[in-house]
Each structure stands twice: as structure tokens, then as C-alpha cells.
Design an enzyme around this catalytic site. Structure first.
Site, PDB file in Angstrom:
ATOM      1  N   THR A  31      -5.883 -17.217   2.335  1.00 36.93           N
ATOM      2  CA  THR A  31      -4.606 -16.703   2.859  1.00 36.93           C
ATOM      3  C   THR A  31      -4.677 -15.178   2.933  1.00 36.93           C
ATOM      4  O   THR A  31      -5.473 -14.545   2.232  1.00 36.93           O
ATOM      5  CB  THR A  31      -3.404 -17.135   1.985  1.00 36.93           C
ATOM      6  OG1 THR A  31      -3.461 -16.457   0.728  1.00 36.93           O
ATOM      7  CG2 THR A  31      -3.380 -18.644   1.763  1.00 36.93           C
ATOM      8  N   GLY A  32      -3.861 -14.618   3.811  1.00 38.11           N
ATOM      9  CA  GLY A  32      -3.880 -13.158   3.979  1.00 38.11           C
ATOM     10  C   GLY A  32      -5.193 -12.685   4.569  1.00 38.11           C
ATOM     11  O   GLY A  32      -5.695 -11.618   4.222  1.00 38.11           O
ATOM     12  N   ALA A  33      -5.726 -13.487   5.508  1.00 35.67           N
ATOM     13  CA  ALA A  33      -7.059 -13.175   6.055  1.00 35.67           C
ATOM     14  C   ALA A  33      -6.998 -12.168   7.202  1.00 35.67           C
ATOM     15  O   ALA A  33      -8.036 -11.718   7.670  1.00 35.67           O
ATOM     16  CB  ALA A  33      -7.725 -14.473   6.536  1.00 35.67           C
ATOM     17  N   SER A  34      -5.782 -11.807   7.648  1.00 39.31           N
ATOM     18  CA  SER A  34      -5.694 -11.007   8.876  1.00 39.31           C
ATOM     19  C   SER A  34      -5.961  -9.522   8.672  1.00 39.31           C
ATOM     20  O   SER A  34      -6.340  -8.836   9.614  1.00 39.31           O
ATOM     21  CB  SER A  34      -4.302 -11.187   9.499  1.00 39.31           C
ATOM     22  OG  SER A  34      -3.298 -10.967   8.529  1.00 39.31           O
ATOM     23  N   GLY A  38      -8.438  -9.453   2.588  1.00 40.18           N
ATOM     24  CA  GLY A  38      -8.685 -10.794   3.121  1.00 40.18           C
ATOM     25  C   GLY A  38      -9.619 -10.751   4.319  1.00 40.18           C
ATOM     26  O   GLY A  38     -10.542 -11.565   4.422  1.00 40.18           O
ATOM     27  N   SER A 154      -2.960  -8.470  -9.646  1.00 41.27           N
ATOM     28  CA  SER A 154      -2.961  -7.015  -9.822  1.00 41.27           C
ATOM     29  C   SER A 154      -3.083  -6.668 -11.302  1.00 41.27           C
ATOM     30  O   SER A 154      -2.550  -7.396 -12.158  1.00 41.27           O
ATOM     31  CB  SER A 154      -1.636  -6.472  -9.276  1.00 41.27           C
ATOM     32  OG  SER A 154      -1.370  -5.207  -9.818  1.00 41.27           O
ATOM     33  N   TYR A 168       7.606  -6.654  -6.733  1.00 35.35           N
ATOM     34  CA  TYR A 168       6.194  -7.019  -6.561  1.00 35.35           C
ATOM     35  C   TYR A 168       5.613  -7.607  -7.844  1.00 35.35           C
ATOM     36  O   TYR A 168       5.064  -8.712  -7.852  1.00 35.35           O
ATOM     37  CB  TYR A 168       5.413  -5.766  -6.144  1.00 35.35           C
ATOM     38  CG  TYR A 168       3.913  -5.961  -6.007  1.00 35.35           C
ATOM     39  CD1 TYR A 168       3.389  -6.830  -5.051  1.00 35.35           C
ATOM     40  CD2 TYR A 168       3.021  -5.262  -6.830  1.00 35.35           C
ATOM     41  CE1 TYR A 168       2.007  -6.990  -4.914  1.00 35.35           C
ATOM     42  CE2 TYR A 168       1.649  -5.418  -6.694  1.00 35.35           C
ATOM     43  CZ  TYR A 168       1.146  -6.283  -5.739  1.00 35.35           C
ATOM     44  OH  TYR A 168      -0.213  -6.445  -5.606  1.00 35.35           O
TER      45      TYR A 168
END
Ligand SMILES: NC(=O)c1ccc[n+]([C@@H]2O[C@H](COP(=O)([O-])OP(=O)(O)OC[C@H]3O[C@@H](n4cnc5c(N)ncnc54)[C@H](OP(=O)(O)O)[C@@H]3O)[C@@H](O)[C@H]2O)c1
Length: 262
Positions: A31-34, A38, A154, A168
């Protein structure tokens, strides 16, 4: 990389062979590959022979990276269910799930009084969406008796609370805690879990905090190298060497930090 960044997080990616040995032919949902970490990780994993299922909202960016594209909005339960079903239908299951997508907001509490959506959005992307996705994929992983779940977290979740990062860090902590609680049950089914605690990485996410621009940190590709190490070794957690001493100093640091508004 400056000598100081190197001291904080030594580079780990010199030899591509172990990554190829670990990942060749594996089906990896990322996920978050764009963008950012990622995207850098997708390039490395594909080069290592993995079949990377690229998930995020920005379809155009995903299409530039590879052929297995899954448009996904983690804040939308229907989108999460759709992607999980499509992945199972198209590939029969996954060997590795990398929960890398993330949303960060740095805003003081008093500037967020009329912004409850800040908290809802972070919770959706960093906690509720990943949990929903993982729940949908777990039955197939359990049936296979194997798998690896990687949580891109994190260092902040292992340290005392810091002003302005409530939305966050609360949401990142929630997923970290959820996964930690799942470990004993998943272990019995042959599923390994790794939490990777990253320090500052210079990406689109950290860029709006101008004060961070000059601080030592990793590039997206260096952070991807850290994740490659997690994929090869599959430890329960992976963190910069300095995090554990700071974590134990937490109770001492907590009170002075309460006086420091940042
Ligand atoms: N940068 C840092 O300093 C740092 C430090 C510690 C940990 N991390 C963690 O590292 C991970 C990657 O962060 P990054 O620095 O590479 O940030 P980034 O460049 O902003 O990338 C974030 C990724 O998450 C995706 N995303 C955001 N909202 C989404 C949504 N609603 N549904 C699906 N995907 C969504 C984005 O894609 P779309 O916009 O296309 O959806 C993008 O691919 C995050 O989990 C972050 O918490 C970052």
C-alpha cells in the site's frame, strides 16, 4: 548522505542477492506504492523478481510503476473490501502485505478545534483501513499457514508524545498496538509480523515541515532499503540503533517534553 545521517541510519542495500533470494516469485501487496518510500520499494521488489500488487489512490503513478495496479482509498471501507476481493480473485492470496500507506498531519491542538476530520482521516489511513484490509486477507494467509505482515511505522510511536503530532502518532500507535496484539495468534499459523520504526525520511510527507528540511534523514530509497532488510530477515521489529535507549529514557524525557511546545 551526510556522515551524521550515516551514523543515525547506516545504508543497508549493498547486496541485491539476499533480496532476490527472499522475494523472487513472491506475491507482495504494497500500500502507498504511488509515492515516496512505497514507490522506491516497489522498484526494488520488482527488480528482485517479486509480483508487486501496487495499491494507492493515484492510479496514474501506479501504472507508471508496474502492471498489477489496485486503486485503493484506505479511508473508504468499500474500496478496501473491493481491493481485498480483487487481490484474492486475481492472485489467490498474498505472501507479504506491506502496510506502507500513511497520512501525517502536524497541527497544534488549538488550530484543530474545528477540524475533527484531521483525526478521522489519520485514523482511516493509518489504522482502520489497514486493519480492515488485513482482516480480509488473513483467512487466506491462515489457510496457507504462512505469510509476512510488515507495518511501516514511526520512531515516534516508541517515544513520549510530541506536541502537534497527536493525529498522526495516535493513529500510527493504534496500528502498531493492533499488530502487536495479533502476533501471538498469527505466529501459531505461521504468519510473521514486523514493525519497522523509521526516523525522518525526506519525502512528500515530511516536506511541509520546513524545520525538518535541514535535519539528517533518509531518502525514500534509503528507507526502502531498510524495508528490504525487514523482508529478508523478518524480525519482529526493526529500528535505528538509537531508538531503544531513547525509548527507555522515555519516562525521564516525558515531563521536560511537556514544557516544550515545538
Ligand atoms: N516520511 C517520513 O519522515 C516518515 C517517517 C516515519 C514513518 N513514515 C511512514 O512511511 C510510510 C510512507 O510515507 P512516505 O514518507 O513515503 O509518504 P508519502 O510520500 O506521502 O507517501 C504516502 C503514500 O500513502 C498513500 N496514501 C495516502 N493516503 C491514502 C489513502 N487514503 N488510501 C490509500 N493510500 C493512501 C499515498 O498515495 P495516494 O496519495 O496516491 O493515495 C502515498 O503512496 C507512511 O506509513 C509513513 O507514516 C514516514
Amino acid at each position: 548522505m551526510s556522515w551524521f545521517s550515516r551514523l543515525l541510519a547506516p545504508p543497508l542495500c549493498s547486496d541485491p542477492v539476499p533480496l532476490r533470494q527472499s522475494m523472487q516469485g513472491k506475491v507482495v501487496l504494497l500500500t502507498g506504492a504511488s509515492f515516496g518510500i512505497g514507490a522506491a520499494l516497489a522498484v526494488r521488489l520488482q527488480a528482485a523478481g517479486a509480483r508487486v500488487l501496487l495499491a494507492a489512490r493515484s492510479e496514474m503513478e501506479l501504472k507508471q510503476l508496474g502492471e498489477h495496479v489496485y486503486p485503493l482509498d484506505l479511508r473508504d471501507p468499500a474500496s478496501v473490501d473491493e481491493v481485498a476481493a480483487a487481490v484474492l480473485r486475481d492472485h489467490g492470496g498474498v505472501d507479504v502485505v506491506i502496510h506502507n500507506a500513511g497520512k501525517s498531519i502536524r497541527r497544534s491542538l488549538l488550530r484543530a478545534l474545528d477540524r475533527p476530520h484531521d483525526f478521522e482521516r489519520c485514523m482511516g489511513v493509518n489504522y482502520l483501513g489497514p486493519v480492515r484490509l488485513q482482516l480480509a486477507l488473513l483467512p487466506s494467509m491462515i489457510a496457507r499457514g504462512s505469510g509476512h505482515i510488515v507495518n511501516v511505522s514511526s520512531v515516534g510511536v516508541r517515544l513520549p508524545p510530541v506536541a502537534q503530532w497527536a493525529a498522526y502518532l495516535a493513529s500510527k500507535s493504534a496500528f502498531d498496538h493492533w499488530l502487536g496484539a495479533a502476533v501471538p495468534e498469527l505466529r501459531r499459523h505461521g504468519i510473521r509480523c514486523t514493525s519497522v520504526y523509521l526516523g525522518l525520511v525526506h519525502t512528500r510527507m515530511s516536506a511541509p515541515t520546513k524545520e525538518y528540511a535541514s535535519l539528517p534523514g533518509l531518502s525514500a530509497d534509503e528507507a526502502a532499503c531498510v524495508l528490504c532488510r525487514a523482508l529478508i530477515r523478518r524480525p519482529r521489529s526493526l529500528a535505528p540503533w538509537w531508538l531503544e535507549p531513547l525509548h527507555w529514557l522515555g519516562p525521564i524525557l516525558e515531563r521536560p517534553l511537556e514544557w516544550f511546545p515545538f
